[in-house]
Motif scaffolding. Sequence first.
Motif, PDB file in Angstrom:
ATOM      1  N   SER A   1       0.830  -1.198   0.000  1.00 59.59           N
ATOM      2  CA  SER A   1       0.000   0.000   0.000  1.00 59.59           C
ATOM      3  C   SER A   1       0.864   1.247   0.000  1.00 59.59           C
ATOM      4  O   SER A   1       1.716   1.422   0.861  1.00 59.59           O
ATOM      5  N   SER A   2       0.622   2.097  -0.970  1.00 55.45           N
ATOM      6  CA  SER A   2       1.226   3.429  -0.948  1.00 55.45           C
ATOM      7  C   SER A   2       0.109   4.460  -0.839  1.00 55.45           C
ATOM      8  O   SER A   2       0.293   5.630  -1.129  1.00 55.45           O
ATOM      9  N   ALA A   3      -1.063   3.984  -0.411  1.00 59.01           N
ATOM     10  CA  ALA A   3      -2.215   4.859  -0.218  1.00 59.01           C
ATOM     11  C   ALA A   3      -2.031   5.656   1.071  1.00 59.01           C
ATOM     12  O   ALA A   3      -1.404   5.181   2.013  1.00 59.01           O
ATOM     13  N   GLY A   4      -2.603   6.818   1.108  1.00 63.19           N
ATOM     14  CA  GLY A   4      -2.517   7.662   2.290  1.00 63.19           C
ATOM     15  C   GLY A   4      -3.663   7.438   3.256  1.00 63.19           C
ATOM     16  O   GLY A   4      -3.818   8.190   4.205  1.00 63.19           O
ATOM     17  N   GLU A   5      -4.464   6.411   3.003  1.00 62.42           N
ATOM     18  CA  GLU A   5      -5.585   6.117   3.888  1.00 62.42           C
ATOM     19  C   GLU A   5      -5.771   4.617   4.030  1.00 62.42           C
ATOM     20  O   GLU A   5      -5.256   3.832   3.250  1.00 62.42           O
ATOM     21  N   THR A   6      -6.521   4.243   5.047  1.00 60.35           N
ATOM     22  CA  THR A   6      -6.803   2.848   5.324  1.00 60.35           C
ATOM     23  C   THR A   6      -7.820   2.303   4.326  1.00 60.35           C
ATOM     24  O   THR A   6      -8.742   3.004   3.933  1.00 60.35           O
ATOM     25  N   VAL A   7      -7.626   1.057   3.903  1.00 56.94           N
ATOM     26  CA  VAL A   7      -8.604   0.356   3.070  1.00 56.94           C
ATOM     27  C   VAL A   7      -8.879  -1.000   3.719  1.00 56.94           C
ATOM     28  O   VAL A   7      -8.157  -1.427   4.624  1.00 56.94           O
ATOM     29  N   TYR A   8      -9.901  -1.662   3.238  1.00 55.00           N
ATOM     30  CA  TYR A   8     -10.327  -2.919   3.827  1.00 55.00           C
ATOM     31  C   TYR A   8     -10.401  -4.001   2.759  1.00 55.00           C
ATOM     32  O   TYR A   8     -11.151  -3.868   1.795  1.00 55.00           O
ATOM     33  N   ALA A   9      -9.619  -5.059   2.954  1.00 48.51           N
ATOM     34  CA  ALA A   9      -9.703  -6.236   2.092  1.00 48.51           C
ATOM     35  C   ALA A   9     -10.855  -7.070   2.645  1.00 48.51           C
ATOM     36  O   ALA A   9     -10.957  -7.283   3.860  1.00 48.51           O
ATOM     37  N   LEU A  10     -11.731  -7.530   1.764  1.00 47.88           N
ATOM     38  CA  LEU A  10     -12.955  -8.201   2.194  1.00 47.88           C
ATOM     39  C   LEU A  10     -13.033  -9.633   1.678  1.00 47.88           C
ATOM     40  O   LEU A  10     -12.620  -9.911   0.549  1.00 47.88           O
TER      41      LEU A  10
ATOM     42  N   VAL B   1     -12.410  -5.063  -2.180  1.00 52.16           N
ATOM     43  CA  VAL B   1     -11.757  -4.022  -1.390  1.00 52.16           C
ATOM     44  C   VAL B   1     -12.712  -2.837  -1.302  1.00 52.16           C
ATOM     45  O   VAL B   1     -13.464  -2.568  -2.241  1.00 52.16           O
ATOM     46  N   ASP B   2     -12.651  -2.131  -0.179  1.00 46.13           N
ATOM     47  CA  ASP B   2     -13.450  -0.916  -0.023  1.00 46.13           C
ATOM     48  C   ASP B   2     -12.671   0.077   0.835  1.00 46.13           C
ATOM     49  O   ASP B   2     -11.802  -0.318   1.614  1.00 46.13           O
ATOM     50  N   SER B   3     -13.007   1.344   0.695  1.00 44.99           N
ATOM     51  CA  SER B   3     -12.373   2.413   1.468  1.00 44.99           C
ATOM     52  C   SER B   3     -13.017   2.581   2.832  1.00 44.99           C
ATOM     53  O   SER B   3     -12.444   3.223   3.710  1.00 44.99           O
ATOM     54  N   THR B   4     -14.192   2.047   2.998  1.00 45.59           N
ATOM     55  CA  THR B   4     -14.895   2.168   4.271  1.00 45.59           C
ATOM     56  C   THR B   4     -15.234   0.770   4.777  1.00 45.59           C
ATOM     57  O   THR B   4     -15.509  -0.138   4.000  1.00 45.59           O
ATOM     58  N   PRO B   5     -15.196   0.592   6.101  1.00 42.82           N
ATOM     59  CA  PRO B   5     -15.523  -0.738   6.637  1.00 42.82           C
ATOM     60  C   PRO B   5     -17.014  -1.040   6.422  1.00 42.82           C
ATOM     61  O   PRO B   5     -17.846  -0.155   6.507  1.00 42.82           O
ATOM     62  N   LEU B   6     -17.314  -2.275   6.116  1.00 47.94           N
ATOM     63  CA  LEU B   6     -18.700  -2.689   5.957  1.00 47.94           C
ATOM     64  C   LEU B   6     -19.239  -3.068   7.336  1.00 47.94           C
ATOM     65  O   LEU B   6     -18.569  -3.774   8.106  1.00 47.94           O
ATOM     66  N   ALA B   7     -20.423  -2.624   7.643  1.00 50.77           N
ATOM     67  CA  ALA B   7     -21.006  -2.824   8.969  1.00 50.77           C
ATOM     68  C   ALA B   7     -21.150  -4.301   9.338  1.00 50.77           C
ATOM     69  O   ALA B   7     -21.020  -4.660  10.513  1.00 50.77           O
ATOM     70  N   ASP B   8     -21.383  -5.158   8.374  1.00 53.79           N
ATOM     71  CA  ASP B   8     -21.616  -6.576   8.678  1.00 53.79           C
ATOM     72  C   ASP B   8     -20.358  -7.438   8.567  1.00 53.79           C
ATOM     73  O   ASP B   8     -20.443  -8.654   8.556  1.00 53.79           O
ATOM     74  N   CYS B   9     -19.185  -6.817   8.500  1.00 52.83           N
ATOM     75  CA  CYS B   9     -17.937  -7.580   8.398  1.00 52.83           C
ATOM     76  C   CYS B   9     -17.209  -7.638   9.748  1.00 52.83           C
ATOM     77  O   CYS B   9     -17.102  -6.624  10.439  1.00 52.83           O
ATOM     78  N   GLU B  10     -16.721  -8.814  10.085  1.00 54.70           N
ATOM     79  CA  GLU B  10     -15.897  -8.990  11.266  1.00 54.70           C
ATOM     80  C   GLU B  10     -14.451  -8.669  10.909  1.00 54.70           C
ATOM     81  O   GLU B  10     -13.968  -9.088   9.857  1.00 54.70           O
ATOM     82  N   GLN B  11     -13.749  -7.960  11.778  1.00 56.65           N
ATOM     83  CA  GLN B  11     -12.334  -7.685  11.558  1.00 56.65           C
ATOM     84  C   GLN B  11     -11.525  -8.920  11.878  1.00 56.65           C
ATOM     85  O   GLN B  11     -11.774  -9.603  12.860  1.00 56.65           O
ATOM     86  N   SER B  12     -10.571  -9.231  11.010  1.00 59.63           N
ATOM     87  CA  SER B  12      -9.712 -10.394  11.272  1.00 59.63           C
ATOM     88  C   SER B  12      -8.260  -9.979  11.266  1.00 59.63           C
ATOM     89  O   SER B  12      -7.910  -8.919  10.884  1.00 59.63           O
TER      90      SER B  12
ATOM     91  N   THR C   1     -20.686 -15.082   7.292  1.00 67.16           N
ATOM     92  CA  THR C   1     -20.136 -13.833   7.803  1.00 67.16           C
ATOM     93  C   THR C   1     -19.052 -13.279   6.881  1.00 67.16           C
ATOM     94  O   THR C   1     -18.208 -14.013   6.390  1.00 67.16           O
ATOM     95  N   CYS C   2     -19.107 -11.981   6.691  1.00 68.56           N
ATOM     96  CA  CYS C   2     -18.067 -11.262   5.951  1.00 68.56           C
ATOM     97  C   CYS C   2     -16.889 -11.024   6.894  1.00 68.56           C
ATOM     98  O   CYS C   2     -17.090 -10.751   8.076  1.00 68.56           O
ATOM     99  N   GLN C   3     -15.677 -11.147   6.368  1.00 65.55           N
ATOM    100  CA  GLN C   3     -14.478 -10.842   7.139  1.00 65.55           C
ATOM    101  C   GLN C   3     -13.735  -9.705   6.459  1.00 65.55           C
ATOM    102  O   GLN C   3     -13.714  -9.626   5.224  1.00 65.55           O
ATOM    103  N   ALA C   4     -13.133  -8.841   7.257  1.00 65.03           N
ATOM    104  CA  ALA C   4     -12.374  -7.708   6.731  1.00 65.03           C
ATOM    105  C   ALA C   4     -10.979  -7.719   7.330  1.00 65.03           C
ATOM    106  O   ALA C   4     -10.795  -8.013   8.506  1.00 65.03           O
TER     107      ALA C   4
END
Length: 124
Positions: A72-81, A113-124, A89-92
């Motif tokens: 990542s050379s992005a300046g912000e957090t992203v979420y692999a889904l 991938v998304d720039s915002t976390p999905l509400a129904d995804c569990e963080q892993s 269950t969705c995992q992020a």
Amino acid sequence: MNKNRLTSVLAAALFATALPMTLAAPTSAAEPGQVCFYSQPGHEGDSWCYTPGTGFADAPDAVRGKARSFESSAGETVYALHFAAGGGTCQARTIHPGDYSSDWQWGSGLDAVDSTPLADCEQS
């Protein structure tokens, strides 16, 4: 030394000098502002890059479920889904600015991938 022999020797020396530089050429890196996923360890193989701020994006077949490295050379957090088969269950997996892995174990689950976390995804 005759002219043909000298030309051959010079050509061989030039080739021998240029060959290591050709073999050592780096693989493509993530452009500033992108997160790139690769199908092989060490940031090699097929690749796909995501630009944060563009919203939700399905990973293409080249890396979907088989990403082996990322950077990542992005300046912000992203979420692999990852979306479980059958609507489970969705995992992020959070990817922070500057994160990278040369041998990413989680990549076998990469679906999108998304720039915002999905509400129904569990963080892993």
